[in-house]
Design an enzyme around this catalytic site. Sequence first.
Site, PDB file in Angstrom:
ATOM      1  N   ALA A  43       0.813  -1.217   0.000  1.00 56.58           N
ATOM      2  CA  ALA A  43       0.000   0.000   0.000  1.00 56.58           C
ATOM      3  C   ALA A  43       0.851   1.273   0.000  1.00 56.58           C
ATOM      4  O   ALA A  43       0.318   2.361   0.213  1.00 56.58           O
ATOM      5  CB  ALA A  43      -0.926   0.002   1.216  1.00 56.58           C
ATOM      6  N   GLY A 100      -4.783 -13.079  11.535  1.00 60.35           N
ATOM      7  CA  GLY A 100      -5.511 -14.090  10.781  1.00 60.35           C
ATOM      8  C   GLY A 100      -5.893 -13.639   9.393  1.00 60.35           C
ATOM      9  O   GLY A 100      -6.485 -14.408   8.629  1.00 60.35           O
ATOM     10  N   ASP A 138       0.963  -3.163  13.014  1.00 59.34           N
ATOM     11  CA  ASP A 138       0.853  -2.446  11.737  1.00 59.34           C
ATOM     12  C   ASP A 138      -0.451  -1.644  11.704  1.00 59.34           C
ATOM     13  O   ASP A 138      -1.070  -1.452  10.653  1.00 59.34           O
ATOM     14  CB  ASP A 138       0.926  -3.402  10.553  1.00 59.34           C
ATOM     15  CG  ASP A 138       1.339  -2.715   9.249  1.00 59.34           C
ATOM     16  OD1 ASP A 138       1.841  -1.572   9.305  1.00 59.34           O
ATOM     17  OD2 ASP A 138       1.134  -3.314   8.173  1.00 59.34           O
TER      18      ASP A 138
END
Length: 385
Positions: free
Chosen positions: A138, A245, A270
């Site tokens: 990103a 996950g 993050d």
Amino acid sequence: MNAAPSRLAGGAVLRPQGPVPGDLTMHGGRVAADRRGAEEKVLDVTGLLVAPGLIDLQCNGGHGVDLATEPGRLWELGAALPRYGVTAFLPTIVTSPPDVVDRALDVLRAGPPPGWRGATPLGLHVEGPMLNPVRRGAHARDLLRAPDVELIGRWTRVNGVALVTLAPELPGALDVVRRLAHAGVVVAAGHTDATAEQFIAGIDAGIRYATHLYNAMSPLAHRAPGAVGATLADPRITAGLIVDGIHVHPTAVAGAWQALGPDRLTLVTDAIAALGLAPGAARLGTMDVTVGADGVRLADGTLAGANLSLDEAVRNLVAWTGCSITDAMATVTSTPARVLGLDDRGMLDVGRRADAVVLTPELDVVATITGGELVWAREGVAWRS
């Protein structure tokens, strides 16, 4: 600072060998020897676990704060993080216009506003702009830069840069790695398409950390081990891992755990500005993102950070690997402290900082203490004289 000792009473204190029943005494912002009877304040933590405060090495934002566009709100972010048990963190600046890092360093240097309490920023994590476009994730392509020692002129540990993520295979990257390492900065490989050989050359030059293992890096294959394989195989490297996950499948989390263990794995969030907010539109630097059940994503579906909290990551690690609470907690306490070369955090020994988190047996946060002061607690949890 506390004028007299204070005490967390009746719980179990997390030690390297495991939880040990007993009290934790604090004085002058540090863990102190037991001085029962002289306490000014006591917090009843009966039936609870007292652990070192959590340390997040990669946090881009949270609670509406996006550091890449609003570095001036760095201290506001720090004030929000203790509700997740975080007592220290690396404010992370993703690939951004060149002035953003300088502005963040100025904010860090100026210090907190009067009366501020929260998680302590330990220095910046500068993630980019020296990343491989092929693995940019990103990060805005037009803001990526080739490695250049001129770019990192102010990026020293003394000036407030603690960690830098770059792609070691790019031309000129190894010179930058050596310069940063010499300046006391922890250098990480990330957003990299390196072969195993290129990655190892980076380690030889001074790289000691891998940013969000598996994500935005060349994968492991049996004849082309890539960045993932080199990280798992080389004992000089510690790795960050986003255990939500979504970024990494639970089975891959378990595989990383088996290879790295508590001494070479650090859980990171993050997290972006969406942490703590309802699903919907959000920002990560110059990029528009959407937060939903499938995580934080760009319009094309690319993952763009997370809305994961660090305490949730710890619970996930225990659930998915079956590891002990002691080992899981090391990944967010003593191991990140070691990565940063800090000997006063990450453990609750006498003389170390009185940064602690009080947890239920299910690892839910009850209270967070920084420098001996209660900075966040559930309703009804308070000191008593």
